[in-house]
Scaffold this motif. Structure first.
Motif, PDB file in Angstrom:
ATOM      1  N   ARG A 124      -2.333   1.151  -3.307  1.00  0.00           N
ATOM      2  CA  ARG A 124      -3.483   0.284  -3.503  1.00  0.00           C
ATOM      3  C   ARG A 124      -3.358  -0.913  -2.575  1.00  0.00           C
ATOM      4  O   ARG A 124      -2.254  -1.322  -2.223  1.00  0.00           O
ATOM      5  N   GLU A 125      -4.496  -1.464  -2.193  1.00  0.00           N
ATOM      6  CA  GLU A 125      -4.484  -2.677  -1.399  1.00  0.00           C
ATOM      7  C   GLU A 125      -4.127  -3.864  -2.295  1.00  0.00           C
ATOM      8  O   GLU A 125      -4.538  -3.926  -3.458  1.00  0.00           O
ATOM      9  N   LYS A 182       0.824  -1.207   0.000  1.00  0.00           N
ATOM     10  CA  LYS A 182       0.000   0.000   0.000  1.00  0.00           C
ATOM     11  C   LYS A 182       0.859   1.257   0.000  1.00  0.00           C
ATOM     12  O   LYS A 182       0.555   2.236  -0.688  1.00  0.00           O
TER      13      LYS A 182
END
Length: 453
Positions: A421-422, A416
């Motif tokens: 972003r995950e 992350k």
């Protein structure tokens, strides 16, 4: 098939000895007396066919074909894709070999599942019980816990460096409920954990209390179990019309994965070259570049499983490069152990460079590679895989295969922070958060570990 120590050239052990002892009595590492050649059928076979022949060749008559078959069948049943290790094409020249489709979402599963099944078969035959010690920078411990938990004849003791593995990696170890698993959090780095395991394996009172061993990659069965994916990858390239042997870029900490590629080449696989990609813990890269192999304190990085400054399997490569001379090998590693540094002679250094090269990738470049891979391929990769991809982009040879050693969901914070972003979820990691953890904090001293034991 007989085995000898890198520090004693007498072939006095069979596969079961190498499996259950882990470390040779003189402190060296086991290697086979000769390197077997794979059949044409295996070189062009699927993963199960290759794994059965590789492990059968190394086991010889020490274990039955049925035991080998059970071990490979157990391995295959735990992966979420029939290919086991899919090969992705990222560009005209660059491929990615995914090794993280197993039960703990890391490449360690490929060898650990096999080693556990073979260990169980050997102990059932002998009637013995075994205490296993494992030093881990994250993934090895998780894979060992998953493979050995609940086994009646095995006690598993896992040493991980406190606060130096990812929270997911830690929970994969410490949420185990089986009574045969003990987790120790060492107040130090991975090299402290590895040093303690070697001291435990040499401890006379522990030996007197029963058989002891390790399933780190110092254990030959562990390393042998990593050979098949190089063979399968070479055949996958050939089937895609890529005839030139690939250069493999291996993100490495303890050098076992890279040495498995060297073994695959000796057994007949089309391996064109090997590059060990390390993070800023660069003792291996410095050794091959300068000829001085020097230990230093490990620096924490986002690629935590590679935070190693004294890779054990380097000894196997030195042994081979020294013409299988045990006295020469012993001198190198006794000096390294005593002084923390050793200068490799010019002949040995030249021979080592002929076998493998190494490059170091820093933190900023690792994060940049994670962003570049996402932008160009829509793939989110873990930091260790990013180290390999960054190193692969420096290689002029074609084709190049980078090894993807862990699922990015094991390192959500690093992912992350790097790509904003995950990571995509991994089903094998579901349910870890919130489960109670069991581990004991210890100082990086043998007496402290013995007191807990």
């Amino acid at each position: 098939m007989r085995y000898l120590s890198t520090r004693d050239g007498r072939p006095e052990a069979d596969f079961t000895d190498a499996l259950l002892n882990g470390l040779a009595p003189d402190g060296g590492l086991y290697v086979p007396e000769t390197w077997p050649a794979l059949s044409a059928e295996a070189l062009s076979g699927d993963y199960g066919r290759v794994a059965r022949e590789v492990m059968g060749a190394f086991a010889g008559d020490a274990l039955s074909a049925a035991a080998i078959d059970r071990a490979v069948s157990r391995l295959l049943s735990g992966f979420d894709t029939p290919e086991v290790t899919p090969l992705l094409r990222l560009s005209d020249r660059l491929f990615l070999l995914e090794l993280h489709h197993g039960p703990t979402a890391a490449f360690k599963d490929l060898a650990m599942q096999v080693a556990a099944s073979l260990t169980e078969a050997a102990l059932e035959r002998s009637g013995e019980r075994l205490t296993l010690f494992v030093a881990t920078s994250g993934d090895t411990g998780a894979a060992a816990v998953r493979a050995f938990e609940g086994m009646n004849r095995v006690r598993l003791v896992v040493l991980h460096p406190l606060d130096r593995v990812s929270p997911i990696q830690r929970r994969q170890m410490t949420t185990a409920t089986a009574d045969n698993v003990l987790n120790l959090a060492v107040e130090g780095d991975f090299d402290d954990c590895q040093r303690l395991v070697k001291q435990l394996l040499a401890h006379e009172s522990l030996k007197a209390d029963g058989r002891i061993s390790s399933v780190n990659s110092i254990n030959w069965a562990r390393l042998a179990g990593q050979v098949p994916y190089y063979v399968v990858a070479a055949e996958a390239l050939r089937r895609r019309g890529v005839e030139a042997p690939a250069t493999y870029v291996v993100p490495t900490g303890n050098f076992g994965d890279a040495f498995a590629g060297w073994v695959a080449a000796r057994m007949g696989a089309a391996v064109g070259g090997l590059i060990a990609a390390v993070n800023r813990n660069d003792a291996l890269a410095r050794a091959l570049q300068t000829g001085v192999y020097a230990r230093a304190a490990a620096n924490p990085t986002m690629s935590v499983s590679m935070d190693v400054q004294a890779p054990s399997n380097f000894e196997r490569l030195v042994f081979e490069a020294a013409g299988r001379d045990p006295e020469r090998t012993r001198a190198v590693f006794e000096t390294f152990t005593r002084d923390g540094s050793v200068t490799l002679d010019d002949d040995l250094l030249r021979r080592l460079r002929d076998e493998v090269s190494a490059v170091s990738v820093g933190e900023a470049e690792t994060a940049q590679e994670m962003r570049r891979t996402l932008a160009e391929t829509d793939l989110i990769v873990c930091p260790h895989t990013a180290v390999a991809l960054a190193a692969a982009r420096r290689v002029e040879a074609v084709p190049v295969v980078a090894l993807a050693t862990a699922h990015p969901a094991k390192f959500p914070e690093a992912v992350k922070e790097s790509v904003h972003r995950e990571p995509p979820p991994a089903w094998v990691l579901e349910g870890l958060i919130g489960r109670p953890e069991r581990f004991t904090r210890v100082k990086p001293e043998l007496e402290a570990v013995l007191a807990v034991l």
